[in-house]
Design a protein around this motif. Structure first.
Motif: not given
Length: 122
Positions: A12, A15-16, A18-20, A35, A68-69
Motif C-alpha cells: 500500500h 502504491d502511494l 508510485w501514485q505521487n 491515508e 515502475s509499478r
C-alpha cells in the motif's frame, strides 16, 4: 538485487509512492498520516526498507522509484510462476482457470499477448 517480497502494508505504501512520485519524504509522511494514520517515524522506516529492497530511492529527501509499478509486478509474477509452477506458464494458467472462468474478452486479450510474444521471438 531487487527484493519483491512485500507485505500488504508495504504494498500500500509503495502504491502511494508510485501514485505521487517524485515526492518529498516530508510530503510522503504527511500523506501516510492522512491515508493510513501513520506517525512520521513509521513512514520513514517503511521507506527505508523499500529503498533497501531496491524498489525506491531517496535522494536528498526526494523519493522516486527505481522500477515502475508495472515492472515490479511483472517481476513478482515471474517469481511466482518460477517458484510455484516450476517456471511453467501453462501450469500457472491451468491452475488459475481451474478456479476462475475467463471471459471472452480475457481469452482474446491472452491470445493477443501470445501472438505478440510469438512474433517478437521470430
Amino acid at each position: 538485487m531487487l527484493n519483491t517480497n512485500l507485505g500488504s502494508i508495504e504494498a500500500h505504501f509503495a502504491d502511494l509512492i508510485w501514485q505521487n512520485e517524485p515526492i518529498h519524504s516530508r510530503e510522503l509522511a504527511k500523506l501516510c498520516a492522512e491515508e493510513v494514520n501513520w506517525k512520521r517515524p513509521t513512514a520513514y522506516n517503511v521507506l527505508r526498507k523499500l529503498c533497501e529492497k531496491g524498489i525506491f530511492q531517496n535522494n536528498n529527501g526526494i523519493v522516486s522509484s527505481c522500477i515502475s509499478r508495472q515492472e515490479f509486478y511483472a517481476i513478482r509474477g515471474e517469481h511466482l510462476v518460477e517458484e510455484a509452477f516450476d517456471g511453467s506458464l501453462p501450469a500457472f494458467v491451468a491452475a488459475f482457470t481451474a478456479r476462475k472462468k475467463l471471459s471472452e474478452r480475457e481469452i482474446q486479450e491472452l491470445t493477443d499477448i501470445i501472438h505478440q510474444g510469438r512474433s517478437e521471438c521470430l
